[in-house]
Structures are given as structure tokens and as C-alpha cells.
Scaffold this active site. Structure first.
Site, PDB file in Angstrom:
ATOM      1  N   GLY A 196       0.827  -1.200   0.000  1.00 31.44           N
ATOM      2  CA  GLY A 196       0.000   0.000   0.000  1.00 31.44           C
ATOM      3  C   GLY A 196       0.858   1.246   0.000  1.00 31.44           C
ATOM      4  O   GLY A 196       0.487   2.273   0.564  1.00 31.44           O
TER       5      GLY A 196
ATOM      6  N   SER B 244       1.898   3.263  -2.490  1.00 37.56           N
ATOM      7  CA  SER B 244       1.847   4.238  -3.580  1.00 37.56           C
ATOM      8  C   SER B 244       1.176   5.544  -3.203  1.00 37.56           C
ATOM      9  O   SER B 244       1.362   6.559  -3.882  1.00 37.56           O
ATOM     10  CB  SER B 244       1.123   3.635  -4.792  1.00 37.56           C
ATOM     11  OG  SER B 244      -0.243   3.359  -4.491  1.00 37.56           O
TER      12      SER B 244
ATOM     13  N   ASP C  63      -1.999  -7.802  -5.065  1.00 38.17           N
ATOM     14  CA  ASP C  63      -3.302  -7.832  -4.393  1.00 38.17           C
ATOM     15  C   ASP C  63      -3.072  -8.580  -3.099  1.00 38.17           C
ATOM     16  O   ASP C  63      -2.946  -9.814  -3.096  1.00 38.17           O
ATOM     17  CB  ASP C  63      -4.338  -8.546  -5.265  1.00 38.17           C
ATOM     18  CG  ASP C  63      -5.680  -8.730  -4.556  1.00 38.17           C
ATOM     19  OD1 ASP C  63      -5.816  -8.282  -3.408  1.00 38.17           O
ATOM     20  OD2 ASP C  63      -6.581  -9.345  -5.155  1.00 38.17           O
ATOM     21  N   VAL C  64      -2.980  -7.858  -1.978  1.00 40.10           N
ATOM     22  CA  VAL C  64      -2.587  -8.505  -0.729  1.00 40.10           C
ATOM     23  C   VAL C  64      -3.636  -9.486  -0.225  1.00 40.10           C
ATOM     24  O   VAL C  64      -3.328 -10.324   0.636  1.00 40.10           O
ATOM     25  CB  VAL C  64      -2.266  -7.479   0.380  1.00 40.10           C
ATOM     26  CG1 VAL C  64      -1.066  -6.629   0.005  1.00 40.10           C
ATOM     27  CG2 VAL C  64      -3.474  -6.620   0.716  1.00 40.10           C
TER      28      VAL C  64
ATOM     29  N   ASN D 157       1.352  -2.278   5.279  1.00 37.21           N
ATOM     30  CA  ASN D 157       0.563  -1.062   5.428  1.00 37.21           C
ATOM     31  C   ASN D 157      -0.746  -1.091   4.643  1.00 37.21           C
ATOM     32  O   ASN D 157      -1.663  -0.331   4.947  1.00 37.21           O
ATOM     33  CB  ASN D 157       1.411   0.140   4.976  1.00 37.21           C
ATOM     34  CG  ASN D 157       0.608   1.398   4.808  1.00 37.21           C
ATOM     35  OD1 ASN D 157       0.291   2.086   5.774  1.00 37.21           O
ATOM     36  ND2 ASN D 157       0.253   1.715   3.559  1.00 37.21           N
TER      37      ASN D 157
ATOM     38  N   SER E  69      -4.368   1.175  13.503  1.00 37.44           N
ATOM     39  CA  SER E  69      -5.080   2.445  13.609  1.00 37.44           C
ATOM     40  C   SER E  69      -5.496   2.644  15.060  1.00 37.44           C
ATOM     41  O   SER E  69      -5.612   1.679  15.820  1.00 37.44           O
ATOM     42  CB  SER E  69      -6.327   2.428  12.720  1.00 37.44           C
ATOM     43  OG  SER E  69      -7.100   3.609  12.892  1.00 37.44           O
TER      44      SER E  69
ATOM     45  N   TYR F 299     -14.060  -1.951   9.796  1.00 38.29           N
ATOM     46  CA  TYR F 299     -12.677  -1.463   9.756  1.00 38.29           C
ATOM     47  C   TYR F 299     -12.032  -1.552  11.142  1.00 38.29           C
ATOM     48  O   TYR F 299     -10.907  -2.037  11.289  1.00 38.29           O
ATOM     49  CB  TYR F 299     -12.665  -0.016   9.263  1.00 38.29           C
ATOM     50  CG  TYR F 299     -11.317   0.661   9.336  1.00 38.29           C
ATOM     51  CD1 TYR F 299     -10.339   0.418   8.372  1.00 38.29           C
ATOM     52  CD2 TYR F 299     -11.021   1.555  10.369  1.00 38.29           C
ATOM     53  CE1 TYR F 299      -9.108   1.042   8.433  1.00 38.29           C
ATOM     54  CE2 TYR F 299      -9.791   2.191  10.434  1.00 38.29           C
ATOM     55  CZ  TYR F 299      -8.837   1.940   9.467  1.00 38.29           C
ATOM     56  OH  TYR F 299      -7.615   2.565   9.529  1.00 38.29           O
TER      57      TYR F 299
ATOM     58  N   LYS G 205      -8.672  -3.696  12.340  1.00 40.49           N
ATOM     59  CA  LYS G 205      -7.473  -3.096  12.902  1.00 40.49           C
ATOM     60  C   LYS G 205      -7.144  -3.666  14.275  1.00 40.49           C
ATOM     61  O   LYS G 205      -5.972  -3.798  14.654  1.00 40.49           O
ATOM     62  CB  LYS G 205      -7.640  -1.572  12.957  1.00 40.49           C
ATOM     63  CG  LYS G 205      -7.641  -0.936  11.567  1.00 40.49           C
ATOM     64  CD  LYS G 205      -6.330  -1.195  10.866  1.00 40.49           C
ATOM     65  CE  LYS G 205      -6.292  -0.851   9.426  1.00 40.49           C
ATOM     66  NZ  LYS G 205      -4.996  -1.065   8.779  1.00 40.49           N
TER      67      LYS G 205
ATOM     68  N   ILE H  11      -4.410  11.561  10.025  1.00 36.61           N
ATOM     69  CA  ILE H  11      -3.245  11.884   9.206  1.00 36.61           C
ATOM     70  C   ILE H  11      -3.725  12.580   7.935  1.00 36.61           C
ATOM     71  O   ILE H  11      -4.680  12.135   7.294  1.00 36.61           O
ATOM     72  CB  ILE H  11      -2.457  10.615   8.854  1.00 36.61           C
ATOM     73  CG1 ILE H  11      -2.064   9.858  10.133  1.00 36.61           C
ATOM     74  CG2 ILE H  11      -1.220  10.958   8.025  1.00 36.61           C
ATOM     75  CD1 ILE H  11      -1.191  10.629  11.095  1.00 36.61           C
TER      76      ILE H  11
END
Length: 258
Positions: A13, A15, A64-65, A91, A143, A157, A161, A190
Site C-alpha cells: 500500500g 503508492s 493484491d494482498v 501497510n 489504527s 474497519y 485493525k 493523518i
């Protein structure tokens, strides 16, 4: 100060957003950096921006993780390019919005596949190379949402995490005999591309809730990851570090000093 010069680092991740900030810190520190992501166009743009920041090489790898074979191919490509791997920054993650009442099985599966399975698959794919390094480092991007806080629309989500931290603790025990450390960085708010689109007024409101008085930068996460990847951090494993400007500290908004 510690040195990362010549170390080989893979950032999934990498990029955009936090991942790119992590990659830029390692590149500036003269490490060899592999940026892995799904989009070839985004990867090429990141590599072009990172190349020349330091003396190390910068390459890009499509992955593709959520697919274990794709993660294996990613790890093999990085080892072939750099001759080994010292640091994995797992990440890659997604954060779609869905309320608990309306969330579909497919939405839940997508988040868990990328954020949880993707973390496990990335680590598994890189293990042989990290063991061969003799001082392997794994840094997960978790996170504050999930492990510490909650936010409406992000129950899936947050669960993903928190799951990363459960994985981290047992992985740290299993990999300690190989001199591999496993730690997590927990970003707060962030300033990435997605947040910037919300407008200055919204960003200012968010900043007022943070004791430090400002949102963090992707590089702030990168600095924490870089320390955890250093030789000097060899006695730190299984730990989660919140990088949030003190966001989780106030008992109420009134507790934040203007």
C-alpha cells in the site's frame, strides 16, 4: 543515530497516503525501497517521486494482498531485485464506510480480506527472506480506530485493525527465535489525499480536537516505522505505538487547551 542505509524494505500500500509517507522516509534514509500496490499507474508515479531521495534503489511491484499467491510473487520479486529483504511494512488497507445496519456480507469480507488476511499473507510471503536477513523487522499499520477508539460506519474497519494487533502479539512470540520483531504503528488523523478533500473548515475542526493542534503527516508514521525497523529497536517487539498527536488522550473536547 541509527542507520537504515542499504537495508531492503517492502511497503505494501505504498503508492499513496500513509504508505507513500513511510516509503519516502525509508528512501530518504538510503534504504532500498519496494513500493507495492494494486495500481501500476499509482506505483509508477510513486517510484518516480521517491527515486533519488536517497542512495538506495526504488522499485514498484503490483500486488493484491488479499491473494496469497500474489503476495508470494511480490516477495519473490523484491528478493530478486534487492538480493534479500530486511523490513516489511505491512501497510495496505482499505476503509470503506458502512453502517452496522446496512453492511453486507461482501462489504465485511472485503475489509477483512484486505486488512487482516492481507497482513497475514504479506508476512507469510516474506518470512523466509526476513529469517535469512538475521534481523528481520515487521511493522504493521493498524489504527487508533478499533484498538483504542470507535467511529460510526467503521465497525468492520475497527474490527480489522484490532485483529491486526491480536495477530501481532502471537507472531512476535513465534518469530522472536529468528530475531524478527513485530510491532504496530497506530495512526490518528493523518493528512492524506482523502482527508484533504474534506475542506479546510473540516480539517481545522479535526485539528482542534488534537492536543498537538494539528493533523499528522504520512511522514510522521514513517518516522515511527523507521525507528521500529532499526537495529536499535531490536528489544522492542509485540508493541503498538499510537502516533496521533495525543488525539486519544482528552476526556472531552473541553480538555484540549486552545
Amino acid at each position: 543515530m541509527f542507520s537504515l542505509a542499504g537495508k531492503s524494505v517492502l511497503v505494501t500500500g505504498g503508492s499513496k497516503g500513509i504508505g507513500r509517507g513511510i516509503a519516502s522516509v525509508f528512501a530518504t534514509a538510503d534504504a532500498n525501497v519496494a513500493v507495492a500496490a494494486r495500481s501500476r499507474a499509482d506505483i509508477d508515479a510513486a517510484v518516480a517521486a521517491l527515486d533519488g531521495l536517497g542512495s538506495g534503489k526504488v522499485i514498484g511491484v503490483v500486488v493484491d494482498v488479499s491473494d496469497r499467491d500474489s503476495c508470494t510473487a511480490m516477495a519473490n520479486a523484491v528478493v530478486e531485485a534487492f538480493g534479500g529483504l530486511d523490513v516489511l511494512c505491512a501497510n495496505a488497507g482499505i476503509f470503506p464506510d458502512a453502517s452496522l445496519q446496512t453492511m453486507t456480507p461482501d462489504q465485511l469480507t472485503e475489509v477483512l480480506d484486505v486488512n487482516v488476511k492481507g497482513t497475514v499473507y504479506s508476512v507469510q510471503a516474506c518470512l523466509d527472506a526476513l529469517i535469512a536477513s538475521g534481523r528481520g523487522r515487521i511493522v504493521l499499520t493498524s489504527s487508533i480506530t478499533g484498538p483504542i477508539t470507535g467511529f460510526p460506519g467503521w465497525s468492520h474497519y475497527g474490527a480489522s485493525k484490532a485483529a491486526q494487533l491480536g495477530f501481532m502479539r502471537t507472531a512476535a512470540i513465534e518469530l522472536a527465535p529468528h530475531r524478527i520483531t513485530v510491532n504496530s504503528v497506530l495512526p490518528g488523523n493523518i493528512l492524506t489525499e482523502g482527508l484533504a478533500d474534506l475542506g479546510d473548515d473540516y480539517l481545522a475542526q479535526m485539528a482542534r480536537a488534537i492536543p498537538a493542534g494539528a493533523l499528522g503527516t504520512p511522514e510522521d508514521i514513517g518516522y515511527a516505522a523507521a525507528f521500529l525497523a532499526s537495529d536499535e529497536a531490536e528489544y522492542i517487539t509485540g508493541q503498538a505505538i499510537a502516533v496521533d498527536g495525543g488525539q486519544v488522550l482528552p476526556e472531552s473536547p473541553d480538555a484540549v487547551t486552545p
